[in-house]
Enzyme design. Structure first.
Site, PDB file in Angstrom:
ATOM      1  N   ASN A  34       0.847  -1.184   0.000  1.00 31.04           N
ATOM      2  CA  ASN A  34       0.000   0.000   0.000  1.00 31.04           C
ATOM      3  C   ASN A  34       0.885   1.237   0.000  1.00 31.04           C
ATOM      4  OD1 ASN A  34      -3.016   0.747   0.380  1.00 31.04           O
ATOM      5  ND2 ASN A  34      -1.947   2.134   1.767  1.00 31.04           N
ATOM      6  N   ARG A  35       0.407   2.294  -0.661  1.00 34.10           N
ATOM      7  CA  ARG A  35       1.180   3.540  -0.785  1.00 34.10           C
ATOM      8  C   ARG A  35       1.623   4.057   0.594  1.00 34.10           C
ATOM      9  NH1 ARG A  35      -1.875   9.041  -2.400  1.00 34.10           N
ATOM     10  NH2 ARG A  35      -3.361   8.052  -1.017  1.00 34.10           N
ATOM     11  N   VAL A  75      -7.058   0.140  -6.089  1.00 29.51           N
ATOM     12  CA  VAL A  75      -6.834   1.511  -5.636  1.00 29.51           C
ATOM     13  C   VAL A  75      -7.858   2.437  -6.284  1.00 29.51           C
ATOM     14  CG1 VAL A  75      -4.368   1.196  -5.195  1.00 29.51           C
ATOM     15  CG2 VAL A  75      -5.112   1.965  -7.429  1.00 29.51           C
ATOM     16  N   SER A 129     -17.477  -6.923  -8.189  1.00 29.46           N
ATOM     17  CA  SER A 129     -18.665  -6.431  -7.490  1.00 29.46           C
ATOM     18  C   SER A 129     -18.963  -7.268  -6.262  1.00 29.46           C
ATOM     19  CB  SER A 129     -19.890  -6.420  -8.403  1.00 29.46           C
ATOM     20  OG  SER A 129     -21.014  -6.009  -7.635  1.00 29.46           O
ATOM     21  N   LYS A 183     -18.684  -4.418 -16.044  1.00 29.21           N
ATOM     22  CA  LYS A 183     -18.881  -3.935 -14.663  1.00 29.21           C
ATOM     23  C   LYS A 183     -19.620  -2.593 -14.677  1.00 29.21           C
ATOM     24  CE  LYS A 183     -18.834  -3.386 -10.295  1.00 29.21           C
ATOM     25  NZ  LYS A 183     -18.023  -2.540  -9.508  1.00 29.21           N
ATOM     26  N   HIS A 186     -23.165  -3.369 -15.186  1.00 28.79           N
ATOM     27  CA  HIS A 186     -23.654  -3.923 -13.912  1.00 28.79           C
ATOM     28  C   HIS A 186     -24.046  -2.771 -12.986  1.00 28.79           C
ATOM     29  CE1 HIS A 186     -22.902  -4.721  -9.654  1.00 28.79           C
ATOM     30  NE2 HIS A 186     -23.283  -5.980  -9.859  1.00 28.79           N
ATOM     31  N   ASN A 187     -23.176  -1.777 -12.890  1.00 27.17           N
ATOM     32  CA  ASN A 187     -23.454  -0.654 -11.996  1.00 27.17           C
ATOM     33  C   ASN A 187     -24.625   0.190 -12.491  1.00 27.17           C
ATOM     34  OD1 ASN A 187     -21.212  -1.649 -10.717  1.00 27.17           O
ATOM     35  ND2 ASN A 187     -20.281   0.340 -10.365  1.00 27.17           N
ATOM     36  N   GLU A 190     -27.542  -1.572 -11.437  1.00 28.82           N
ATOM     37  CA  GLU A 190     -27.621  -1.390  -9.972  1.00 28.82           C
ATOM     38  C   GLU A 190     -28.281  -0.028  -9.649  1.00 28.82           C
ATOM     39  OE1 GLU A 190     -23.816  -2.211  -7.908  1.00 28.82           O
ATOM     40  OE2 GLU A 190     -24.115  -0.289  -6.899  1.00 28.82           O
TER      41      GLU A 190
END
Ligand code: NDP
Length: 477
Positions: A34-35, A75, A129, A183, A186-187, A190
């Site tokens: 991680n950053r 990220v 998801s 995706k 999909h959203n 949603e």
């Protein structure tokens, strides 16, 4: 330090740390990075006893991975991914697979794939998801890019995905940005589902006068039938949660202004560019936009006239509560079907345009579990497209068309009651109008054509003759 970790996870936010634990649970060794180093330290403490290399530098992270390296980036989309690629790239080698598993725009993924291919890095886009719990216990994943890269990732992806009776909820979507595109749709679906549910809530609460307990009961009952879905299930639960900061239920204390991160807007933009009609999904995006300016709405409410929502119950005029609940259920189901029809149609058009060869039954299959739109209805959508791959519109599947026919009375009643009571139903009415537009033999588009020809000489076609015609309208009467 070992240099033989199976896979790396870069980004230990909500999704990254949960997906990393899921990968570890399934028996794969992994390196995490991680950053900022605090999440790495927290993860290392949490993952004690697991085969995990917790790395605070990209050098350490990339060195600890088996070659060709497989790295999942989880990220923040945009600048977060850009920075992470820049940090990792100097340490990657030809053949390494770098996966963006966040919500990135498919065209950006395609640009990065082209740019990184110059260095022999296999850049890959994958939609994930299921939120926090999905990442932890099994999400639905939509990977797209080079097929050989997918084959290399598949042994891990198929294990960490949600496991449905029809198989793991992951499948190769297609080349380039196909995974991120699926995706995105999909959203979009949603957004449609959530707005339709919110409108059902508004009608039942404002017109029907249902309390939160009664709403919880109605939604729980719906979740036992054809509307069974994750979103209906969590909605039923939301109605029961008490406000930890005050009296009453938490839902009633929440500001009525919804926000969004962009995938719904991207869906609408791409639909417009492909000439695809997605009125339910577009209305859901509009509804969020309109809701977001609460201060503006409070001002406008004092100026624009209309029925007072406080008196909305009067429109029922003898229509009893039980009948209203059933009508709203039918309106929700029928509208939801229209929304899915629009989303699937957009997938088909995009696939044709971009030569992705998207497999609609397979997409419906991997949405059956793990993801936010998982719903009983998806098995019928899968069957509809599997039974007739050339089905021009989901609503034409004979058994779904029969369902719609049976839901009409309630659907129309709900839209009419809401209009009379001044309760907005942007997505429910858009769905009904979509349905009626599709089934109408003659639309008023003849007048639109006449107007276009009048002011712009755009020509028109006639019903009774072949050819393109133009009239000098102002000289003719
Ligand atoms: P965030 O989108 O909040 O991202 C957190 C991670 O991004 C952290 O590792 C953070 O590093 C890093 N990051 C943030 N800004 C930058 C930057 N400018 N440069 C470099 N790194 C940066 O967390 P999520 O886990 O929620 O989401 C990850 C991805 O998954 C996103 O694309 C999101 O849209 C998508 N997604 C999220 C879902 C959810 O339910 N949360 C569901 C499905 C997809 P640091 O800790 O150092 O700040």
């Amino acid at each position: 330090m070992t240099t033989e970790m199976d896979i790396g996870v870069a980004g230990l936010g909500v999704m990254g740390r949960n997906l990393a634990l899921n990968i570890s649970d399934k028996g794969f060794s992994l390196a995490v990075y991680n950053r900022h180093s605090d999440p790495v330290k927290a993860f290392a403490a949490h993952a004690q006893g697991r085969e995990v290399a917790a790395c605070t530098t990209v050098e350490e992270f990339t060195r600890s991975l088996k070659r060709p390296r497989k790295i999942l980036m989880l990220v923040k989309a945009g600048i977060g991914v850009e920075n992470t690629i820049a940090a990792l790239k100097p340490h990657l080698q030809e053949g390494d697979i770098l996966v963006d598993a966040g919500n990135e725009h498919f065209a950006v993924t395609e640009r990065r794939e082209r740019e990184l291919s110059a260095a022999g890095i296999r850049y890959f886009g994958m939609g994930v998801s299921g939120g926090e719990l999905g990442a932890r216990n099994g999400p639905s994943m939509m990977p797209g890019g080079e097929r050989a890269a997918y084959e290399a990732l598949a042994p891990i992806l198929t294990k960490i995905a949600a496991q449905h009776a029809d198989g793991p909820c992951v499948a190769y979507m297609g080349p380039g940005g196909a995974g991120h595109y699926v995706k995105m749709i999909h959203n979009g679906i949603e957004y449609g589902d959530m707005q339709l549910i919110a409108e059902a809530y508004d009608v039942l609460k404002t017109i029907g006068g249902l309390s939160n307990d009664e709403l919880a009961e109605a939604f729980s009952a719906w979740n036992e039938g054809e509307l069974e879905s994750y979103l209906v299930q969590i909605t039923a639960h939301i109605f029961t949660v008490r406000d930890p900061e005050g009296q009453g239920q938490l839902l009633d204390a929440i500001l009525d202004a919804s926000s969004m991160k962009g995938t719904g807007t991207w869906t609408v933009e791409d639909a417009a560019s492909l000439n695809a009609a997605i009125p339910t999904i577009a209305s859901a995006v509009d509804a969020r936009v309109l809701s977001s300016d609460k201060a503006g709405r409070l001002r406008i409410a004092k100026i624009l006239a209309g029925p007072d929502p406080k008196d909305a119950g009067r429109v029922l005029a003898g229509f009893d509560r039980k009948a209203l609940i059933d009508a709203v259920r039918d309106a929700l189901y029928a509208s939801k079907l229209c929304s899915y029809a629009q989303g699937m149609n957009l997938l088909r058009l995009a696939s044709r345009e971009r030569k992705w060869n998207l497999d609609l039954p397979e997409i419906a299959r991997i949405w059956q579990d793990g993801c936010i739109i998982r719903a009983r209805l998806l098995s019928r959508i899968k069957a509809a497209f599997a039974g007739d791959p050339e089905l021009p519109n989901l609503l034409l599947d004979p058994s779904l068309a029969k369902d719609l026919a049976g839901r009409q009375t309630g659907w129309r009643k709900v839209v009419a009651l809401a209009a009379e009571a001044g309760i907005p139903t942007l997505a429910t009415s858009a769905s009904l109008s979509y349905y009626d537009t599709l089934r109408r033999e003659r639309l008023p588009a003849n007048l639109v054509q006449a107007q276009r020809d009048f002011f712009g000489a755009h020509t028109y076609k006639r019903l009774d003759r072949e050819g393109d015609f133009h009239t000098d309208w102002s000289a003719t009467s």
